[in-house]
Design an enzyme around this catalytic site. Structure first.
Site, PDB file in Angstrom:
ATOM      1  N   TYR A 125      -7.529   5.217  -8.717  1.00 34.63           N
ATOM      2  CA  TYR A 125      -8.120   6.285  -7.926  1.00 34.63           C
ATOM      3  C   TYR A 125      -9.470   6.746  -8.485  1.00 34.63           C
ATOM      4  CZ  TYR A 125      -6.863   9.440  -4.147  1.00 34.63           C
ATOM      5  OH  TYR A 125      -6.768  10.077  -2.931  1.00 34.63           O
ATOM      6  N   LYS A 192       4.983   1.628 -13.108  1.00 32.77           N
ATOM      7  CA  LYS A 192       5.334   0.239 -12.786  1.00 32.77           C
ATOM      8  C   LYS A 192       5.077  -0.566 -14.064  1.00 32.77           C
ATOM      9  CE  LYS A 192       6.460  -2.816  -9.529  1.00 32.77           C
ATOM     10  NZ  LYS A 192       7.629  -2.783  -8.654  1.00 32.77           N
ATOM     11  N   ASP A 226       8.822   2.035  -7.199  1.00 33.11           N
ATOM     12  CA  ASP A 226       9.500   1.655  -5.944  1.00 33.11           C
ATOM     13  C   ASP A 226      10.907   2.258  -5.898  1.00 33.11           C
ATOM     14  OD1 ASP A 226       9.784  -0.043  -8.102  1.00 33.11           O
ATOM     15  OD2 ASP A 226       9.880  -1.885  -6.959  1.00 33.11           O
ATOM     16  N   ASP A 250      -0.477  10.337  -5.663  1.00 32.89           N
ATOM     17  CA  ASP A 250      -1.085  10.579  -4.350  1.00 32.89           C
ATOM     18  C   ASP A 250      -0.112  10.173  -3.244  1.00 32.89           C
ATOM     19  OD1 ASP A 250      -3.319  10.942  -2.475  1.00 32.89           O
ATOM     20  OD2 ASP A 250      -3.234   8.765  -2.274  1.00 32.89           O
TER      21      ASP A 250
END
Ligand code: NAI
Length: 362
Positions: A125, A192, A226, A250
């Site tokens: 980002y 992740k 996830d 986000d």
């Protein structure tokens, strides 16, 4: 209540409507605020040649506290995000987004009470990018190959994902301190790390280290992003304070807003050591802008967070109580909420809803 001077950046799109509603409600709640209005977004491009004039940054620095409506960021081309620039310039490293059920708002669950803490300055980002076909992109592709980092197709555009120990320590420590202050029980770090070992892996390793300082006081666990998404939808009660790197935070903010009734009611704040800029989770909603259809609740609840920050908890609670009362009564709610609740009652305009809040405050 004491007098406060606050910078107001109405932004563009529905920001103009939701900011006016927020000002009206704060006035009715008895908040003694002098607004210093500063512009940013598409509206300043013509006059200043930039979506973020220096005067606006200076106004936030002067008053230290600002509330901001959303600002449109062109997709794919055009100027870079004003929001990202503001967060970086003012080092607003925390994005704090409480997610709380409001009875009558049509959430998927009745009792969601969690807090998204998103790192606000790093990660994909941060906007460090190399355009496809540029010399810099070509050099970077050659560099990666030379250093055995892997092959990148020559027609690739590249975004860089920096995650630092410093940035992670700051955000994770903020999440734990917030949990302690607010009497919460657990912090969950989302990542992740199984795939991105040097960025998300570093985030997780650093988070675990910070967590040790709070052992016996605040619980700690972690989730792969996830799995977090699935678990949050199926059973949000397993989460309390959740700390994310920038991009996952986000995305998860909107997912969590969906649990309680949507973007129309999801407030937030960008907080740094010196400055704080309060703003709703939602964007400029071009599809409904200028039509008096926007739900201003998110910006109004962001203003309540701002009142807390200014030490005006009583006034903040008056605003929150009025919001709860209008939703519980249910006769004057905006179209987004009518759709979420599946109600066929007529939708209120932004102005009508605002007046219902003002009445609840009188
Ligand atoms: P969005 O949040 O503006 O809209 C998504 C959907 O939610 C739309 O259907 C919209 O009508 C609805 N919605 C959002 N807020 C609402 C409200 N208060 N009341 C009723 N309905 C509401 O997201 P989108 O479409 O992805 O982004 C539009 C623009 O906003 C883009 O240029 C984006 O970059 C910008 N944006 C700015 C943000 C900021 O300034 N903090 C945050 C997110 C997006």
């Amino acid at each position: 209540m004491s007098k406060h001077t606050v910078t107001l950046i109405p932004g563009d799109g529905i920001g103009v409507e939701t900011s006016a509603a927020m000002q009206r409600v704060l006035e009715a709640a008895g908040a003694d605020i002098e607004w210093e209005v500063a512009e940013a977004g598409t509206c300043t491009m013509e006059q200043y040649g930039t979506p973020l004039p220096e005067e606006t940054v200076e106004a936030v620095k002067r008053n230290k506290v600002a509330i901001k409506g959303p600002i449109t960021t062109p997709v794919g081309t055009g100027f870079r995000s004003v929001n990202v620039a503001l967060r970086k310039t003012l080092d607003l490293f925390v994005c704090l987004r409480p997610v709380l059920s409001i009875p009558g708002a049509g959430g998927r669950y009745d009792d969601v009470d969690l807090v998204v803490v998103r790192e606000n300055t790093e990660d994909l980002y941060a906007g460090i990018e190399f355009e496809e076909g540029s010399d810099a992109a070509r050099e970077l592709i050659a560099f990666c190959e030379e250093h055995g980092a892997g092959t990148i197709r020559p027609d690739s555009g590249i975004s860089i994902k920096p995650i630092s120990i410093t940035g992670t320590e700051n955000i994770v420590r903020y999440a734990f301190d917030y949990a302690v202050k607010q009497g919460r029980k657990k912090v969950t770090a989302v990542h992740k790390a199984n795939i991105m070992k040097h960025s998300d892996g570093l985030f997780l390793k650093t988070a675990r280290k910070v967590a040790e300082e709070y052992e016996g006081c605040i619980e700690f666990d972690d989730r792969i992003v996830d799995a977090f998404c699935m678990n949050a939808v199926v059973d949000p009660s397993q989460f309390d304070v959740i700390v994310f790197p920038n991009l996952y935070g986000d995305i998860a903010s909107d997912l969590c807003a969906g649990l309680v009734g949507g973007l129309g009611i999801a407030p937030g704040a960008n907080i740094g050591k010196e400055y704080a800029v309060f703003e709703a989770v939602h964007g400029s909603a071009p599809d409904i802008a200028g039509k008096n259809l926007a739900n201003p609740t998110a910006e109004i609840l962001s203003a309540a967070m701002m009142l807390d920050h200014l030490g005006e908890q009583e006034c903040a609670e008056r605003v929150r109580a009025a919001v709860r009362a209008v939703y519980a009564e249910g006769s004057c709610l905006t179209g987004d909420i009518r759709r979420t609740t599946g109600s066929d009652r007529p939708a209120a305009t932004c102005t009508e809803f605002t007046e219902a809040l003002v009445k609840a405050l009188s």
